[in-house]
Scaffold this active site. Structure first.
Site, short mmCIF file in Angstrom:
data_model
loop_
_atom_site.label_atom_id
_atom_site.label_comp_id
_atom_site.label_asym_id
_atom_site.label_seq_id
_atom_site.Cartn_x
_atom_site.Cartn_y
_atom_site.Cartn_z
N TYR A 1 0.86 -1.19 0.00
CA TYR A 1 0.00 0.00 0.00
C TYR A 1 0.89 1.24 0.00
O TYR A 1 1.88 1.30 -0.72
CB TYR A 1 -0.96 -0.06 1.20
N LYS B 1 -20.38 -20.42 -8.98
CA LYS B 1 -19.74 -20.26 -10.28
C LYS B 1 -18.28 -19.84 -10.10
O LYS B 1 -17.39 -20.32 -10.80
CB LYS B 1 -20.49 -19.18 -11.06
#
Length: 767
Positions: free
Chosen positions: A48, A103
């Site tokens: 970050y 899925k």
């Protein structure tokens, strides 16, 4: 049925099981896992602020760098508004989320593709398109799912035109691709020309329209197609037809589906259950092809259709019959190929390439790994094997390259693959053998289920595992414990185990206790055991259960879930004993992660083995690893590399390796060697090029003592995120396995499957 390659069965799913599956542990089926180290302040600063600014600036300078510095290139958005979910209809976006998560799981398992599932509260096509289009910077591809017709057609077409990443509505094209492959092969089996066949389609929704469109591309003539919806035949002049369905309106004088079926060559059903009769099937032309794909119940049941005539070739959407049309055969691999060349679309050329790759794979000889996975001696192309099996590991290396090549040839690929052999290896690495090992073990167990006796049937985990074992026909459970308590647990947990034998040894008949006790007495009478003590011990479930196996009234024994390992193994050693071919037993764990399965021994039995005792462990472990169809590449571990340090551990490791090579010259084994060196082939090539593990590294590890092996596998489970299967007890005279205390239901089922394989092997040896 002539030519049948395997037996199929129905899988019974209980509501409670499905709900428990989704709630156990962390709710849902997916999570986000970091791919970089985050263990120090510098790691955080790189991940970050301030370090993250550098890739941001690179991407700002050139947007294509987003594929270099972020996960976009391997990230698919599975997006739905929940208006046409499975067979449940318009249940809304929230209720569709379990399907979309599922899925995502399939994308990851079968093709290594990461997924964010997005359920949007949008039904207006304009707003839906605008919403999805705005997400293009995030994803490498978009999988639209469970959107009702006719809106799904407009949404997909607009997104394909307006976005520069692959977009596909899988309900349409996934089904079409799999069905197209099945059609090509079915027509080859029945020796019919695709341009001459008469096709009847039941259904005019997204899947039916997409399938019919693809069939036309494959060579079916439009004038030979009759499509029906809930209101009847789509005919010229019907005033209720929209533009899409009007395209398929027939000019023939056909007034019902029954009339259309007469002398038809192919029936494609994507509509509703039980709307086709046996008489309709009988009215079709010779060697009819029937694809009844409504789920969960087809337009005509498999049994009724097969009973209607002998020359039928049939496919359904169900897993309990041959030729299951399952979208998982397509979408993971199609997206894999598209992502790997950064395709801007999934076009017709790519879909056709997937169809032909699937069709051709079914005609190729099936490897032994596929036969074993589906408990069949031989799976051969024919009327009962038109399309590949979902667990065929060749799918990714067959379909994805075909799709990638079609993308490159048709001009939609932004990057090109040049080294196809390297790409083939990369694809295999994305799925890893670890995902398939236990499925192969379970499939082999199903081929010949054995009687497995459980000493701890008063535990709900054992009973739930027994339910799975019974339903999946992996094993025949025998339950030991208080009958009333077991029955209460069965009722409380809404289980269904009426066929399971329940025995309470504490209240067993005197004759049986005496018979079993006398057998133990004869074994132990010169080791200080009295007849009275032997009969008393038979009231114990561990003694009673192991004796059932010893006398042939059960085939394998499982215990240890609620008791200490040493206390559990003692009855087995006293009653069954060590195999005549070895001097000792050993314990092995299978450790699985994304890098594949690894085998650890000894982790449970031998405290501080000598070099000679390590030799026994090496032999037992090598034999067990080989039984899973994997060649053992063994490292005998120490804190030294090839004599770099002296001491008891490296000395005995080196001596054990020397003796192992003398006894088993063909065995790939190395040591003394450190664990990281055994895995790091680059280090070996640079520093130890003589190592026999230099090419592939080790997959089997022999630990110098119990402490090191036990500590290693437990640390990997808790810190490394690995899954442990075991402990697998090696060297017993009959199949006995001791569970780890606190094992999960899945771990119990896995252990039983391994026990069944042991019992099968024991039976072959005995015969």
């Amino acid at each position: 049925m002539e030519g049948k390659v395997q037996q199929f069965r129905s899988i019974k799913i209980r509501r409670e099981d499905a709900l428990n599956y989704h709630t156990q542990g962390q709710p849902g089926k997916i999570e986000v896992v970091p791919t970089k180290l985050l263990s120090s302040q510098i790691d955080l600063a790189l991940a970050y602020s301030p370090g993250v600014a550098e890739p941001c600036k690179e991407i700002a300078a050139d947007k294509e760098n987003v594929y270099k510095y972020t996960a976009k290139g391997n990230l698919v958005g599975v997006i739905s508004n929940g208006t046409a979910v499975l067979g449940l209809g318009n249940i809304g976006p929230e209720a569709s989320k379990p399907v979309m998560e599922g899925k995502g799981v399939l994308f990851k398992k079968f093709a290594g593709i990461d997924v964010f599932d997005l359920e949007v509260a949008v039904t207006d096509p304009d707003v839906f398109v605008q919403t999805v289009k705005a997400l293009e910077p995030t994803f490498g591809g978009i999988n639209l799912e469970d959107i009702k017709a006719p809106e799904c057609f407009e949404i997909e077409e607009r997104l394909k035109k307006e976005m520069n990443i692959p977009v596909i509505h899988d309900d349409q094209h996934g089904t079409a691709i799999i069905t197209g492959a099945a059609l090509l092969n079915a027509l080859e089996v029945v020796e019919k020309d695709i341009s001459e066949i008469k096709l009847v389609v039941s259904g005019a929704g997204a899947s039916a329209i997409a399938c019919t469109r693809l069939f036309l591309l494959l060579g079916v003539r439009r004038e030979n197609v009759v499509m029906c919806d809930i209101d009847g035949v789509l005919k010229q002049g019907r005033e209720d037809l929209d533009e899409i369905r009007e395209h398929f309106a027939t000019e023939r004088n056909v007034n019902s589906m029954a009339e259309a079926m007469q002398e038809a060559d192919v029936f494609l059903g994507l509509s509703a259950a039980n709307i086709v009769s046996q008489d309709m099937i009988r009215s079709m032309a010779d060697n009819p092809v029937v694809f009844a794909l409504a789920n969960p119940d087809p337009e005509i049941s498999y049994d009724l259709a097969m009973a209607s005539r002998d020359d039928i070739v049939m496919a359904t959407g169900r897993s309990d019959h041959p030729n299951q049309v399952n979208n998982v055969l397509g979408f993971p691999y199609i997206f894999r190929g598209a992502l790997d060349v950064r395709a801007t679309a999934i076009n017709e050329e790519m879909k056709l390439a997937a169809v032909k790759a699937l069709a051709n794979l079914a005609k190729a000889p099936t490897p032994e790994i596929v036969n074993k996975a589906y408990s069949s001696d031989k799976i051969i192309f024919g009327k009962d094997y038109l399309i590949p099996k979902p667990l065929d590991p060749r799918l990714i290396t067959t379909i994805s390259p075909a799709v990638a090549k079609a993308a490159m040839k048709s001009g939609v690929a932004r990057t090109h693959i040049t080294d196809w052999e390297h790409y083939h290896v990369e694809l295999q690495q994305r799925i890893g053998i670890d995902q398939k090992l236990m499925s192969q073990v379970i499939s082999k167990a199903k081929k010949q289920p054995k009687r497995v006796v459980f000493a701890e049937a008063e535990d709900q985990k054992i009973l739930k595992a027994a339910q799975i074992l019974q339903d999946e026909q992996i094993a025949i459970p025998i339950l030991l414990g208080n009958k009333e308590k077991i029955q209460t647990l069965i009722e409380d947990h809404k289980l269904d185990l009426p066929s399971c034998t329940i025995i309470d040894p504490y209240y067993a008949e005197g004759d049986k206790i005496d018979e079993y006790g006398d057998l133990l007495y004869e074994k132990r009478k010169r080791k200080g055991m009295t007849r009275y003590e032997a009969r008393r011990l038979m009231r114990s479930r561990n003694y009673y259960g192991t004796t059932m196996v010893e006398v042939g009234e059960a085939d394998a024994f499982i215990s240890g879930l609620t008791s200490d390992y040493p206390k559990t193994i003692l009855p087995a050693l006293r009653v069954i004993g060590v195999s005549n071919e070895v001097k000792r037993v050993a314990g092995m764990y299978i450790i699985t992660n994304k890098k594949g399965p690894f085998f650890f021994a000894d982790t449970t039995v031998n405290v501080n083995p000598t070099a000679e005792e390590l030799l026994d462990v090496i032999g037992l472990t090598a034999s067990s690893v080989s039984s899973f169809g994997i060649e053992p590449r063994m490292a005998v571990l120490s804190y030294s590399n090839f004599g770099s340090s002296k001491g008891e551990v490296p000395d005995k490791a080196a001596r054990a390796v020397e003796m192992a090579r003398e006894r088993w010259p063909e065995l790939i084994i190395e040591g003394d060697i450190q664990a990281n060196t055994a895995l790091n082939t680059e280090m070996q090539r640079e520093i130890y090029p003589f190592s026999r593990l230099v090419e592939e590294g080790a997959n089997t590890f022999i630990f110098p003592n119990l402490a090191s092996g036990n500590i290693a596998y437990k640390l990997l489970m808790e810190v490394g995120g690995a899954e442990a299967i075991g402990p697998i007890l090696l060297g017993m005279n009959r199949p006995v396995h001791i569970l780890q205390q606190g094992s999960t239901i899945r771990e119990i089922v896995n252990m039983v499957a391994i026990a069944v394989l042991d019992a099968q092997a024991f039976e072959r040896i005995r015969v």
